[in-house]
Design an enzyme around this catalytic site. Structure first.
Site, short mmCIF file in Angstrom:
data_model
loop_
_atom_site.label_atom_id
_atom_site.label_comp_id
_atom_site.label_asym_id
_atom_site.label_seq_id
_atom_site.Cartn_x
_atom_site.Cartn_y
_atom_site.Cartn_z
N ASP A 4 0.82 -1.20 0.00
CA ASP A 4 0.00 0.00 0.00
C ASP A 4 0.87 1.27 0.00
OD1 ASP A 4 -2.84 0.94 0.43
OD2 ASP A 4 -1.91 1.91 2.15
N GLU B 97 14.62 -15.00 1.00
CA GLU B 97 15.03 -16.02 2.00
C GLU B 97 14.06 -17.20 2.00
OE1 GLU B 97 14.79 -14.08 5.77
OE2 GLU B 97 16.27 -12.56 5.20
#
Ligand code: GLC
Length: 558
Positions: free
Chosen positions: A210, A273
């Protein structure tokens, strides 16, 4: 770094679920996670690859959940974390990925971080999480600068200090209940890394970010006077008919500052990751497209919303131009283009494409708006525009209800409106409630099947019985069947990986291109045009003979 070029999101059709209005399982009139879970099979049948959920986090709902009071919990309105897990597992079992919204520019004023900031003195580490400043004037009675809120009114609110005296001001680019966080503060960055990991550990496939263009503000927070046509989320230049050839206005000091990119590189590394292809999609209201492309450089976000496309009117020369510009800008950085026509912040495209007067993004439409749309023309154009969009290479975003051809709801009673824009402008702007009305699923059921009771947080128009999903399912030519066909063909012909090879020989008001074995022709004018040879795979309106009427799109197998 972005991987092999085969990641799922490069070609995905991503369906935006607005949880408040999708499906209500407990009958309280507000959609919820269990409701979403119960309706996922319909989304599988529609053929979407992923869903993006607007916020369902703990929130006082002053901006429909974009005011988050706890980033790692579910608001009781929507259910529990267990409901989220169950919904996500159900989606994954159906082969649907799950993207969630993250709201980093601001928190709710109810967030413990902000409450602690209010309770401590100016200069405290708690205040340093947000953008507190002393006011101007002899007694600090004037705001620190002249910035206005996107929702209307000024972007600063003055607090009362613990001793009862008028004190500092805090910045809120949106509502006063949405204080901006200070992203120059490493503590804030740490908190959000943890938020990302919290949801990645739960198995989400990505985040829609956002206000991705707003997190860093220009040093010194200089005054800013927007250009005369200003007032959009983009801070000054987004209108329904932008002159996409125009030079952008000077960048406002609160949008698109270079510092945001460092944050997204950091986030990219966090996602990397985790196994699988996770996606970051930027809500960046920025002009021009070459600027937007900076958000999707190989080590930043993966996708950015193409609002230039959304803002382009139903006009062939402008569409050709924005398609060319989009493909050039995004491919220039190795990213797919995205395409979008509707979302929870804009007038639904079944109404917008037939508006007779300019309507600035975010202002919305209501009974007193000039140039209200003809619903028949609007729906016809929307079907043609969606058929064009879904043939384009890259990734497309759909907003819940567009597959039913839902129009904007214009005559909501003022008493039902909830958008802070409506309140902050004292009714001068209607805001975004008209695109957020709960979905009709079954014509004969209470709340048209939105939930088990008759209640819906915004009233549904009676005409929506005729647009309910069960009225369209299996009905040849319905908007639902058109979308289902388009998504199936898009997959079958691998159009997401396709090309746009413009076809010569058509009148100027026609968009015509070849993508692999498929020819796509969209007639934005009023005069019918002759169709070339090729079997009709899809037509947004019934065809008579080999001609393509106005406001119609066809896909041919060439
Ligand atoms: C984004 C959201 C919008 C929200 C605003 C503030 O633009 O899409 O709905 O009001 O940010 O969070």
């Amino acid at each position: 770094m972005t991987g092999t070029g085969t990641e799922w999101w490069r070609t995905a059709v991503i369906y935006q679920i607005y949880p408040r209005s999708f499906a209500d399982a407990n009958g309280d009139g507000m959609g919820d996670l269990a409701g979403i879970q119960s309706r996922l099979p319909q989304l599988r049948d529609l053929g979407v690859d992923a869903v993006w959920l607007s916020p369902f986090y703990t929130s006082p709902q002053r901006d429909a959940g974009y005011d988050v009071a706890d980033y790692c919990d579910v608001d009781p309105l929507f259910g529990t974390l267990e409901d989220f897990d169950a919904m996500q597992t159900a989606a994954h079992d159906l082969g649907i990925r799950v993207i969630i919204d993250i709201v980093p520019n601001h928190s709710s004023s109810d967030h413990a971080w902000f409450q602690e900031a209010l309770q401590t003195a100016p200069g405290s580490v708690e205040r340093a999480r947000y953008m507190f400043r002393d006011g101007k004037g002899a007694t600090g009675e004037l705001p620190p600068n002249n910035w206005n809120s996107v929702f209307g009114g000024r972007a600063w609110t003055r607090v009362t200090e613990a001793d009862g005296t008028p004190g500092q001001w805090y910045l809120h680019l949106f509502d006063s209940t949405q204080p901006d966080l200070d992203w120059e503060n490493p503590w804030v960055r740490d908190q959000f890394r943890s938020v990302l990991r919290f949801w990645l550990d739960r198995g989400v496939d990505g985040f829609r970010v956002d206000v991705a263009h707003g997190m860093i503000k220009a040093a010194g927070l200089p005054d800013y006077t927007p250009p005369a046509d200003g007032g959009s989320m983009g801070g000054g230049s987004a209108t329904l008919e932008p002159d996409i050839s125009a030079e952008p206005a000077a960048t406002p000091p609160f949008w698109a500052q270079d510092g945001v990119h460092e944050i997204y590189r950091d986030w990219h590394a966090v996602l990397a990751e985790y196994p699988g292809d996770r996606v970051l999609a930027a809500e960046a209201w920025v002009d021009p497209l070459t600027e937007v492309a900076k958000w999707v450089r190989p080590d930043e976000m993966h996708q950015a919303f193409n609002f230039a496309y959304l803002e382009t009117p139903w006009n062939a020369p402008k569409l050709r131009r924005v398609i060319d510009d989009s493909l050039a800008a995004f491919s220039g950085v190795g990213a797919p283009s995205t395409w979008v026509l509707s979302n929870h912040d804009v007038v639904r495209h079944a109404s917008r494409l037939a508006l007779g007067a300019e309507n600035l993004q975010g202002h919305g439409i209501g009974p007193k708006t000039e140039g209200l749309p003809d619903t028949v023309v609007g729906l016809r154009r929307a079907r043609a525009a969606s058929s064009l969009m879904l043939a384009l290479p890259g990734s497309s975003y759909l907003y819940q209800g567009e597959e039913l051809g839902l129009p904007e709801v214009i005559d909501l009673p003022d008493s039902a409106r909830e958008d802070p824009t409506w309140f902050r402008t004292k009714g001068e702007r209607y805001g975004r409630d008209g695109c957020r009305v709960p979905l009709p699923w079954e014509a004969a059921a209470p709340s048209y099947g939105f939930g088990p009771s008759a209640s819906s947080w915004l009233p549904q128009p009676i005409e929506w019985a005729g647009l309910a999903r069960d009225q369209q399912m299996g009905v040849a030519g319905s908007t639902l069947e058109l979308y289902t066909l388009a998504l199936g063909l898009r997959r079958q012909f691998a159009l997401g990986l396709g090309t746009v090879d413009w076809l010569p020989g058509f009148p100027p008001e026609v968009v015509a291109f070849r993508s692999g074995d498929v020819t796509v022709i969209a007639n934005t004018g009023e005069t019918s045009v002759a169709l070339p040879v090729g079997d009709v795979l899809l037509a947004s309106e019934p065809l008579t003979g080999r001609t393509l009427p106005g406001d119609t799109t066809v896909w041919l197998r060439a």
